[in-house]
Design an enzyme around this catalytic site. Sequence first.
Site, PDB file in Angstrom:
ATOM      1  CB  CYS A   1      38.100  30.476  37.871  1.00 25.47           C
ATOM      2  SG  CYS A   1      37.158  31.055  38.915  1.00 25.47           S
TER       3      CYS A   1
ATOM      4  CG  ASN B   1      33.565  29.322  42.867  1.00 19.73           C
ATOM      5  OD1 ASN B   1      32.783  28.833  43.657  1.00 19.73           O
ATOM      6  ND2 ASN B   1      33.008  29.440  41.737  1.00 19.73           N
TER       7      ASN B   1
ATOM      8  CB  CYS C   1      36.575  36.816  38.873  1.00 23.30           C
ATOM      9  SG  CYS C   1      37.105  37.881  40.116  1.00 23.30           S
ATOM     10  NE  ARG C   2      39.797  33.474  36.154  1.00 22.64           N
ATOM     11  CZ  ARG C   2      41.077  32.827  36.081  1.00 22.64           C
ATOM     12  NH1 ARG C   2      41.738  32.436  35.249  1.00 22.64           N
ATOM     13  NH2 ARG C   2      41.693  32.465  37.211  1.00 22.64           N
ATOM     14  CB  SER C   3      34.239  29.537  37.699  1.00 26.90           C
ATOM     15  OG  SER C   3      34.390  29.758  39.078  1.00 26.90           O
TER      16      SER C   3
ATOM     17  CG  ASP D   1      42.944  35.933  38.026  1.00 28.07           C
ATOM     18  OD1 ASP D   1      41.948  36.731  38.239  1.00 28.07           O
ATOM     19  OD2 ASP D   1      43.461  35.394  38.883  1.00 28.07           O
TER      20      ASP D   1
END
Length: 163
Positions: free
Chosen positions: A13, A16, A18-20, A131
């Site tokens: 993401c 690195n 939050c999402r990934s 995001d």
Amino acid sequence: MTQHRKYSILFVCLGNICRSPAAQAVLQRLVDERGLTERFYIDSAGIGSWHIGDLPDKRMRVHARPRGYELTHRARQVKSGDFEDFDLIVGMDAANVDDLRYLAATIEQQDKVVMMGDYIRQYPNYDHVPDPYYEGSEGFELVLDLLEDACDNLLDRVLGFRY
Ligand code: 4NP
């Protein structure tokens, strides 16, 4: 998949944090639950360098914990060797995928890059993982909902069960 080496998946993401790293934890648990721990190597990285060395965002950790995910990854930036080392590189949104394809050195490396949105099934209104950084709690819950759906389908796809 071969029997000889692990199949490696890198989630990417922007930051690195939050999402990934959440995707990494979600897929790791699915792999562990299916008794496949020895067959996979799962990691995550960011397009940007702002958060190198940081733990995942506190809000992401707070929302992940009740679902049973402890996020302990330390943020790192995508590097050129990732395109050689990983079998599959999964961007969370179209910008991530564009950036990754730009960073890839060869067509073969570009072909390793896929979009997480392609594995979302239960949420037809979403073709990417948005995001959450400037969102409230709902944004973080949505990310986890989308990731749990997409990781399940991605794992089936890699194992050749569906699609
Ligand atoms: P992520 O969220 O890409 O899901 O880790 C973000 C985290 C930080 C920033 C952007 C997105 N940032 O601009 O610092």
